[in-house]
Motif scaffolding. Structure first.
Motif, mmCIF file in Angstrom:
data_model
loop_
_atom_site.group_PDB
_atom_site.id
_atom_site.type_symbol
_atom_site.label_atom_id
_atom_site.label_comp_id
_atom_site.label_asym_id
_atom_site.label_seq_id
_atom_site.Cartn_x
_atom_site.Cartn_y
_atom_site.Cartn_z
ATOM 1 N N MET A 183 0.827 -1.207 0.000
ATOM 2 C CA MET A 183 0.000 0.000 0.000
ATOM 3 C C MET A 183 0.862 1.258 0.000
ATOM 4 S SD MET A 183 -3.125 -1.098 2.571
ATOM 5 C CE MET A 183 -4.161 0.285 2.148
ATOM 6 N N CYS A 184 1.916 1.278 0.822
ATOM 7 C CA CYS A 184 2.768 2.473 0.918
ATOM 8 C C CYS A 184 3.477 2.759 -0.401
ATOM 9 C CB CYS A 184 3.803 2.297 2.031
ATOM 10 S SG CYS A 184 3.127 2.365 3.703
ATOM 11 N N ILE A 185 4.077 1.733 -0.988
ATOM 12 C CA ILE A 185 4.838 1.962 -2.217
ATOM 13 C C ILE A 185 3.902 2.348 -3.345
ATOM 14 C CG2 ILE A 185 4.864 -0.386 -3.166
ATOM 15 C CD1 ILE A 185 7.889 1.970 -2.953
ATOM 16 N N ASN A 186 2.693 1.795 -3.372
ATOM 17 C CA ASN A 186 1.726 2.144 -4.418
ATOM 18 C C ASN A 186 1.269 3.587 -4.284
ATOM 19 O OD1 ASN A 186 -1.350 2.304 -5.296
ATOM 20 N ND2 ASN A 186 -0.393 0.692 -6.522
ATOM 21 N N ILE A 187 1.001 4.019 -3.055
ATOM 22 C CA ILE A 187 0.523 5.384 -2.817
ATOM 23 C C ILE A 187 1.548 6.416 -3.279
ATOM 24 C CG2 ILE A 187 0.128 7.044 -0.940
ATOM 25 C CD1 ILE A 187 -1.467 4.840 0.472
ATOM 26 N N VAL A 188 2.826 6.172 -2.990
ATOM 27 C CA VAL A 188 3.862 7.128 -3.383
ATOM 28 C C VAL A 188 4.174 7.014 -4.875
ATOM 29 C CG1 VAL A 188 6.220 7.916 -2.960
ATOM 30 C CG2 VAL A 188 4.847 7.068 -1.060
ATOM 31 N N GLU A 189 4.246 5.783 -5.370
ATOM 32 C CA GLU A 189 4.705 5.562 -6.743
ATOM 33 C C GLU A 189 3.735 6.139 -7.774
ATOM 34 O OE1 GLU A 189 5.054 1.471 -8.312
ATOM 35 O OE2 GLU A 189 7.163 1.944 -8.582
ATOM 36 N N VAL A 190 2.439 6.002 -7.535
ATOM 37 C CA VAL A 190 1.471 6.526 -8.498
ATOM 38 C C VAL A 190 1.570 8.045 -8.594
ATOM 39 C CG1 VAL A 190 -1.003 6.811 -8.965
ATOM 40 C CG2 VAL A 190 -0.116 4.580 -8.303
ATOM 41 N N SER A 191 1.713 8.707 -7.446
ATOM 42 C CA SER A 191 1.857 10.170 -7.452
ATOM 43 C C SER A 191 3.148 10.579 -8.152
ATOM 44 C CB SER A 191 1.847 10.708 -6.014
ATOM 45 O OG SER A 191 0.614 10.453 -5.392
ATOM 46 N N TRP A 192 4.212 9.826 -7.917
ATOM 47 C CA TRP A 192 5.488 10.128 -8.567
ATOM 48 C C TRP A 192 5.383 9.968 -10.088
ATOM 49 C CZ3 TRP A 192 9.217 6.176 -10.372
ATOM 50 C CH2 TRP A 192 10.355 6.748 -10.934
ATOM 51 N N LYS A 193 4.754 8.882 -10.532
ATOM 52 C CA LYS A 193 4.656 8.648 -11.973
ATOM 53 C C LYS A 193 3.747 9.665 -12.657
ATOM 54 C CE LYS A 193 6.090 3.857 -12.193
ATOM 55 N NZ LYS A 193 5.762 2.458 -12.539
ATOM 56 N N ALA A 194 2.803 10.250 -11.914
ATOM 57 C CA ALA A 194 1.994 11.337 -12.467
ATOM 58 C C ALA A 194 2.877 12.552 -12.749
ATOM 59 C CB ALA A 194 0.872 11.706 -11.502
ATOM 60 N N LYS A 195 3.788 12.850 -11.818
ATOM 61 C CA LYS A 195 4.749 13.942 -12.030
ATOM 62 C C LYS A 195 5.710 13.601 -13.167
ATOM 63 C CE LYS A 195 3.522 16.745 -8.684
ATOM 64 N NZ LYS A 195 3.044 18.127 -8.966
ATOM 65 N N LEU A 196 6.107 12.345 -13.220
ATOM 66 C CA LEU A 196 7.045 11.894 -14.249
ATOM 67 C C LEU A 196 6.440 12.057 -15.640
ATOM 68 C CD1 LEU A 196 9.855 10.614 -14.545
ATOM 69 C CD2 LEU A 196 8.773 8.373 -14.379
ATOM 70 N N LYS A 197 5.161 11.783 -15.757
ATOM 71 C CA LYS A 197 4.478 11.939 -17.047
ATOM 72 C C LYS A 197 4.431 13.410 -17.469
ATOM 73 C CE LYS A 197 0.117 11.038 -19.414
ATOM 74 N NZ LYS A 197 -1.285 10.597 -19.275
ATOM 75 N N GLN A 198 4.261 14.299 -16.484
ATOM 76 C CA GLN A 198 4.262 15.729 -16.800
ATOM 77 C C GLN A 198 5.642 16.186 -17.282
ATOM 78 O OE1 GLN A 198 2.704 18.192 -13.599
ATOM 79 N NE2 GLN A 198 1.229 16.618 -13.022
ATOM 80 N N ALA A 199 6.685 15.651 -16.649
ATOM 81 C CA ALA A 199 8.043 16.057 -17.000
ATOM 82 C C ALA A 199 8.508 15.446 -18.324
ATOM 83 C CB ALA A 199 9.009 15.662 -15.881
#
Length: 432
Positions: free
Chosen positions: A224-240
């Protein structure tokens, strides 16, 4: 999908030989990845129901955008699920099942750490291959679908690696497993039967044992922890990196960095176990995820405040969040591979045989999928409630803190139970 596969896998093991179960699991993956690159992706405009989804989107609230996007791009969603399942099914279930089948306890002590090191060396090289393929677009003629070319090379490598995997498995079956089976028959060794448990039976057994319950909480909390952080990170990654090849090149470097850091962490892991013990080793991963995860969320929540810091470093607030998120993922996953996984497997050692087999079966059926799906469900609920993932960030930070606290409590409780069980075993051996 993970829970559904578990049910199918249980039925296959009941009706098929183990070697045929291996082939029945691996070959469909390879067929799908080949079909995706060769047929599905080139025909995505025809296969994706854009007209239907446009009509639905016009009559539904904006909060339905995420599930509608999944249906619209169903082939991409299916590819993601298959790629995720490849790691769980082939790397975790089938590989370690084979390793346990052909390896003695003495050999396991010597070679299991090397398997982990080998896997992460492969991660380093595969990451650089992804980067190499992604950078090929610079030499392509105008008008050529660069991502389609990259995809063909990537899936070609997957198919080739899968062929080597199947060949190596057949060799092991023919040269090693068959001989072990003959020796076991001559010595009249009893066949080991793995208990088959339904979802209801697994839940009941898991809840009845505080030791197994704590162990399951560790697995669920990590997922749960890694999923919660990773999805938010990949959203930023897609923007960049909106271009898929640029995104893929970055992820190639990310994979290589994860492999190198994990390689170093695995070398340090043995020292941590020897000097500080199981409890400290088990608490490293939640500490790492908690500190780095909250740091990443803080850069998102206070992006305006972080702008001068980013400017001083010669970058933007978005890229700073991407780099911090990458560091968070690398450190979290490296501590997971080098410390969390060994701690989890060691925790089964002092249990009696029934608890070992049924406990592991219960965690495989419930713990792993619940961790992955639970984190995703929390985010979906928040997106429906507040409208976007960005708006949900403060709530995700609070939830992450809560999950890490549960993780800490379960790890400390399990450490006491583990040490007590190990001391009983030592006492029994001394008496004997």
């Amino acid at each position: 999908v993970a829970i559904g596969f578990t049910g199918i896998y249980a039925k296959m093991t009941d009706s098929m030989e183990l070697k045929n179960v291996f082939y029945a699991c691996v070959i469909p993956f390879l067929i799908f990845f080949t079909a995706f690159a060769g047929f599905i992706y080139p025909n995505r405009a025809f296969l994706h129901p854009h007209g239907l989804i446009d009509a639905l989107a016009a009559n539904l609230p904006a909060n339905f955008a995420a599930p509608l996007a999944i249906v619209r791009n169903w082939s991409f969603a299916l590819f993601y699920v298959m790629a995720e399942m490849w790691g769980s099914v082939v790397a975790s279930l089938l590989f370690w099942g084979l390793a346990n089948e052909i390896t003695t306890v003495d050999e396991a002590k010597k070679y299991y750490p090397l398997f982990g090191l080998g896997a992460n060396v492969a991660l380093i090289f595969s990451g650089q291959y992804v980067k190499f393929v992604s950078n090929m677009r610079a030499n392509l003629a105008p008008g050529v679908d660069a991502w389609a070319v990259s995809l063909n090379y990537l899936m070609g490598a997957v198919l080739a690696s899968g062929g080597v995997l199947l060949g190596a498995y057949k060799y092991i079956q023919d040269k090693i497993v068959s001989k072990n089976t003959e020796m076991a028959t001559l010595k009249k060794f009893p066949a080991k039967k793995k208990p088959k448990m339904t979802l209801k039976e697994s839940a009941k057994f898991l809840l009845s044992s505080s030791y197994i319950r704590n162990l399951a909480l560790l697995v669920i909390s990590y997922g749960m922890c890694i999923n919660i952080v990773e999805v938010s990170w990949k959203a930023k990654l897609k923007q960049a990196f909106p271009d898929p090849n640029s995104y893929s090149a970055f992820m190639g470097n990310f994979s290589s960095a994860t492999g190198m850091v994990t390689f170093i962490m695995m070398l340090l892991g043995r020292t941590i176990f020897e000097k500080f013990g199981w409890r400290t080793a088990a608490l490293v991963t939640p500490t790492m995820i908690g500190v780095t995860g909250l740091g990443f969320f803080a850069t998102n929540v206070f992006s305006g405040t972080m702008a001068p810091v980013a400017a001083a470093l010669g970058t933007s607030s978005l890229m700073l969040a991407v780099l911090l998120g990458a560091a968070q993922n690398i450190l979290s996953k490296s501590s997971k591979y080098s410390l969390f996984d060994p701690c989890k497997e060691m925790a089964y050692i002092p249990l009696d045989q029934e608890s070992k087999t049924k406990g592991k079966a219960a965690i495989d059926v419930i713990g792993n999928p619940l961790g992955k799906s639970g984190g995703a469900l929390i985010q979906q609920i928040l997106i429906f409630g507040v409208g976007s993932l960005a708006a949900a960030t403060p709530y995700l930070a609070v939830i992450l803190t809560f999950l890490v606290a549960i993780w800490f409590r379960a790890a400390n409780s399990l450490a006491g139970q583990f040490n007590e069980a190990m001391s009983k075993d030592d006492t029994a051996e001394a008496v004997a």
